[in-house]
Design a protein around this motif. Structure first.
Motif, PDB file in Angstrom:
ATOM      1  N   GLY A  39      28.160  42.486  33.630  1.00 52.98           N
ATOM      2  CA  GLY A  39      28.448  43.892  33.817  1.00 52.98           C
ATOM      3  C   GLY A  39      29.911  44.110  34.158  1.00 52.98           C
ATOM      4  N   ASN A  40      30.169  44.912  35.168  1.00 50.66           N
ATOM      5  CA  ASN A  40      31.537  45.188  35.606  1.00 50.66           C
ATOM      6  C   ASN A  40      31.958  44.327  36.788  1.00 50.66           C
ATOM      7  N   ASN A  41      31.153  43.338  37.114  1.00 49.81           N
ATOM      8  CA  ASN A  41      31.460  42.487  38.252  1.00 49.81           C
ATOM      9  C   ASN A  41      32.643  41.556  37.955  1.00 49.81           C
ATOM     10  N   THR A  42      33.273  41.100  39.012  1.00 48.86           N
ATOM     11  CA  THR A  42      34.305  40.080  38.916  1.00 48.86           C
ATOM     12  C   THR A  42      33.657  38.726  39.140  1.00 48.86           C
ATOM     13  N   TRP A  43      33.878  37.804  38.205  1.00 50.74           N
ATOM     14  CA  TRP A  43      33.304  36.461  38.320  1.00 50.74           C
ATOM     15  C   TRP A  43      34.432  35.471  38.606  1.00 50.74           C
ATOM     16  N   MET A  49      38.537  25.415  52.271  1.00 53.42           N
ATOM     17  CA  MET A  49      37.964  26.032  51.077  1.00 53.42           C
ATOM     18  C   MET A  49      36.789  26.937  51.459  1.00 53.42           C
ATOM     19  N   GLU A  50      36.060  26.546  52.486  1.00 50.02           N
ATOM     20  CA  GLU A  50      34.953  27.387  52.943  1.00 50.02           C
ATOM     21  C   GLU A  50      35.467  28.747  53.399  1.00 50.02           C
ATOM     22  N   GLN A  51      36.648  28.779  54.009  1.00 51.88           N
ATOM     23  CA  GLN A  51      37.228  30.052  54.418  1.00 51.88           C
ATOM     24  C   GLN A  51      37.553  30.924  53.211  1.00 51.88           C
ATOM     25  N   VAL A  52      38.011  30.290  52.136  1.00 52.29           N
ATOM     26  CA  VAL A  52      38.296  31.029  50.900  1.00 52.29           C
ATOM     27  C   VAL A  52      37.020  31.657  50.364  1.00 52.29           C
ATOM     28  N   ILE A  53      35.951  30.864  50.318  1.00 50.87           N
ATOM     29  CA  ILE A  53      34.680  31.349  49.795  1.00 50.87           C
ATOM     30  C   ILE A  53      34.111  32.448  50.689  1.00 50.87           C
ATOM     31  N   ALA A  54      34.227  32.275  51.995  1.00 49.28           N
ATOM     32  CA  ALA A  54      33.715  33.276  52.934  1.00 49.28           C
ATOM     33  C   ALA A  54      34.377  34.622  52.688  1.00 49.28           C
ATOM     34  N   ASN A  55      35.682  34.616  52.462  1.00 51.13           N
ATOM     35  CA  ASN A  55      36.403  35.854  52.202  1.00 51.13           C
ATOM     36  C   ASN A  55      35.986  36.482  50.878  1.00 51.13           C
ATOM     37  N   LEU A  56      35.935  35.668  49.834  1.00 47.34           N
ATOM     38  CA  LEU A  56      35.591  36.181  48.515  1.00 47.34           C
ATOM     39  C   LEU A  56      34.173  36.738  48.480  1.00 47.34           C
ATOM     40  N   SER A  57      33.277  36.119  49.230  1.00 42.56           N
ATOM     41  CA  SER A  57      31.873  36.547  49.209  1.00 42.56           C
ATOM     42  C   SER A  57      31.679  37.933  49.824  1.00 42.56           C
ATOM     43  N   LYS A  65      31.130  37.881  42.226  1.00 42.26           N
ATOM     44  CA  LYS A  65      30.180  36.775  42.258  1.00 42.26           C
ATOM     45  C   LYS A  65      30.957  35.471  42.138  1.00 42.26           C
ATOM     46  N   ILE A  66      30.555  34.498  42.933  1.00 40.46           N
ATOM     47  CA  ILE A  66      31.263  33.224  42.987  1.00 40.46           C
ATOM     48  C   ILE A  66      30.375  32.125  42.438  1.00 40.46           C
ATOM     49  N   PHE A  67      30.907  31.326  41.523  1.00 38.01           N
ATOM     50  CA  PHE A  67      30.172  30.210  40.934  1.00 38.01           C
ATOM     51  C   PHE A  67      30.823  28.907  41.390  1.00 38.01           C
ATOM     52  N   LEU A  68      30.019  28.019  41.949  1.00 37.59           N
ATOM     53  CA  LEU A  68      30.513  26.769  42.512  1.00 37.59           C
ATOM     54  C   LEU A  68      30.218  25.611  41.571  1.00 37.59           C
ATOM     55  N   GLN A 118      45.597  35.133  48.069  1.00 33.32           N
ATOM     56  CA  GLN A 118      46.625  36.005  47.514  1.00 33.32           C
ATOM     57  C   GLN A 118      46.838  35.722  46.035  1.00 33.32           C
ATOM     58  N   GLN A 119      46.796  34.453  45.655  1.00 32.70           N
ATOM     59  CA  GLN A 119      46.981  34.113  44.245  1.00 32.70           C
ATOM     60  C   GLN A 119      45.807  34.600  43.411  1.00 32.70           C
ATOM     61  N   ILE A 120      44.600  34.517  43.958  1.00 36.46           N
ATOM     62  CA  ILE A 120      43.428  35.057  43.262  1.00 36.46           C
ATOM     63  C   ILE A 120      43.605  36.557  43.050  1.00 36.46           C
ATOM     64  N   LYS A 121      44.034  37.245  44.087  1.00 31.00           N
ATOM     65  CA  LYS A 121      44.255  38.687  44.010  1.00 31.00           C
ATOM     66  C   LYS A 121      45.289  39.007  42.938  1.00 31.00           C
ATOM     67  N   THR A 122      46.353  38.225  42.890  1.00 33.74           N
ATOM     68  CA  THR A 122      47.416  38.453  41.908  1.00 33.74           C
ATOM     69  C   THR A 122      46.917  38.268  40.482  1.00 33.74           C
ATOM     70  N   VAL A 123      46.157  37.205  40.256  1.00 37.35           N
ATOM     71  CA  VAL A 123      45.629  36.935  38.919  1.00 37.35           C
ATOM     72  C   VAL A 123      44.661  38.024  38.489  1.00 37.35           C
ATOM     73  N   LEU A 124      43.781  38.430  39.378  1.00 36.89           N
ATOM     74  CA  LEU A 124      42.804  39.480  39.033  1.00 36.89           C
ATOM     75  C   LEU A 124      43.498  40.803  38.723  1.00 36.89           C
ATOM     76  N   LYS A 125      44.536  41.112  39.481  1.00 41.34           N
ATOM     77  CA  LYS A 125      45.289  42.336  39.227  1.00 41.34           C
ATOM     78  C   LYS A 125      45.983  42.270  37.865  1.00 41.34           C
ATOM     79  N   ARG A 126      46.525  41.094  37.553  1.00 41.44           N
ATOM     80  CA  ARG A 126      47.196  40.897  36.275  1.00 41.44           C
ATOM     81  C   ARG A 126      46.204  41.018  35.120  1.00 41.44           C
ATOM     82  N   ARG A 127      44.997  40.515  35.325  1.00 44.14           N
ATOM     83  CA  ARG A 127      43.975  40.574  34.270  1.00 44.14           C
ATOM     84  C   ARG A 127      43.545  42.002  33.968  1.00 44.14           C
TER      85      ARG A 127
END
Length: 347
Positions: free
Chosen positions: A176-180, A199-207, A213-216, A336-345
């Motif tokens: 759908g319109n979700n971010t994967w 890395m767990e802190q990264v996942i906790a924030n993204l979740s 949705k996060i795929f491991l 921050q890099q994830i945010k930058t890439v998603l914004k660019r996309r």
């Protein structure tokens, strides 16, 4: 020349890096029949290449094990009357096979791995700190030695036909319109693995992000157990071990908005699908030539330490004994890099 034989047995990331080169070669020389010999587990990587590229599985733990087994493999292959052999591995097994073919008058060429250059780049003192040839260029040069000239043009294994998402929906659900976002937190060696608590802190924030949705990604019992625990702990998170085969994972990677990965096979697999990869580097360094295909250096997360890189493969003990190259990377930098890439996309 009509028939070309190619060897590359391992490792998975290195095998994945052959795909853009083989694709470009096959497109430039549509009359050339290319046969790749590798481990059966890697076959899905080659399934989307042009029809002129075929695959033969080498059973290196079974009937093709040892000198007798390799000679058996040589006899099986020699019957197909190849005009030339490209050795993209240059290890004992492929040296022996190359020698056998050369004795029969078959033209051969092997990869130059640039070992001396890499030693100078990774030595503790007086490093020669400069970017080396990528593996893609080194593979291309092998074919050039055999007389093939071609540009390295490649975008995705799905560039000719869209990925069949029907085979993964039962696991992933509709996007759908979700971010994967994909996260591949493991690698073969400790020097390449971002500390799991961080890395767990990264996942906790993204979740906690809306419509995300996060795929491991991972494999093996210990990795699967860690990912399963994170899936249970954090919402909108799915651990993939045991749920998808490699071809399904490639389809999923093609649907991701971004992949977060170590310097590992998953970085290369995601790169083959045209997905932007945020790669995290510790003991190793992109200068060694192993970055993902067509990945932007802007998406590389690493620390500026004089001891880096200390290893080509990340398999050497940390000289400082603290793995500062990894621990000094803050979760906020990755977020921050994830945010930058998603914004660019989305722009």
């Amino acid at each position: 020349m009509k028939r070309l034989l190619v060897f590359r047995f391992s490792a998975m990331g290195d095998v994945a890096m052959t795909i853009p080169v083989l694709h470009a070669l096959a497109k430039q020389y549509p009359e050339l029949e290319i046969t790749v010999v590798s481990r059966a587990a890697f076959h899905p990587l080659f399934e989307k290449l042009p029809a002129t590229v075929s695959f033969i599985a080498a059973d290196l733990q079974g009937k093709h094990k040892g000198i007798k087994g390799l000679f058996r493999l040589f006899r099986e292959l020699h019957k197909q009357k190849f005009d030339a052999v490209a050795d993209l591995h240059d290890v004992l097994r492929t040296k022996f096979l190359r020698w056998c073919f050369r004795l029969t008058g078959t033209k051969t060429a092997r990869i130059d791995k640039g070992r001396k250059e890499k030693q100078k780049l990774t030595r503790p003192e007086n490093k020669v700190f400069r970017p080396l040839k990528t593996s893609f260029i080194r593979y291309q040069e092998v074919f050039q030695k055999l007389g093939f000239q071609f540009p390295l043009h490649f975008s995705s294994i799905f560039e000719q036909a869209k990925a069949d998402t029907g085979q993964i929906i039962s696991v992933t659900g509709e996007k759908g319109n979700n971010t994967w976002i994909g996260i591949a937190p493991f690698a073969k060696h400790k020097g390449k693995i971002y500390p799991l608590p961080l890395m767990e802190q990264v996942i906790a924030n993204l979740s906690q992000q809306p419509d995300t949705k996060i795929f491991l990604f991972g494999g093996g019992k210990e990795e699967a157990a860690t990912l399963a625990a994170w899936e249970k702990k954090f919402p909108h998170t799915l651990a993939l071990p045991g749920k998808l085969r490699m071809n399904g994972e490639l389809v999923l990677m093609s649907q991701l908005d971004t992949m977060v990965s170590m310097d590992s096979a998953n970085m290369h697999m995601a790169s083959l699908t045209g997905t932007p990869v945020i790669s995290i580097w510790g003991a190793t360094h992109p200068y060694c030539g192993f970055s993902g295909w067509n990945q932007s250096s802007e998406n590389t997360v690493q620390t500026d330490l004089s001891c880096r890189p200390c290893s080509v493969f990340g398999n050497k003990p940390c000289l400082r004994q603290d793995y500062a190259c990894l621990y000094e990377i803050k979760p906020e930098e990755i977020l921050q890099q994830i945010k930058t890439v998603l914004k660019r996309r989305k722009s």
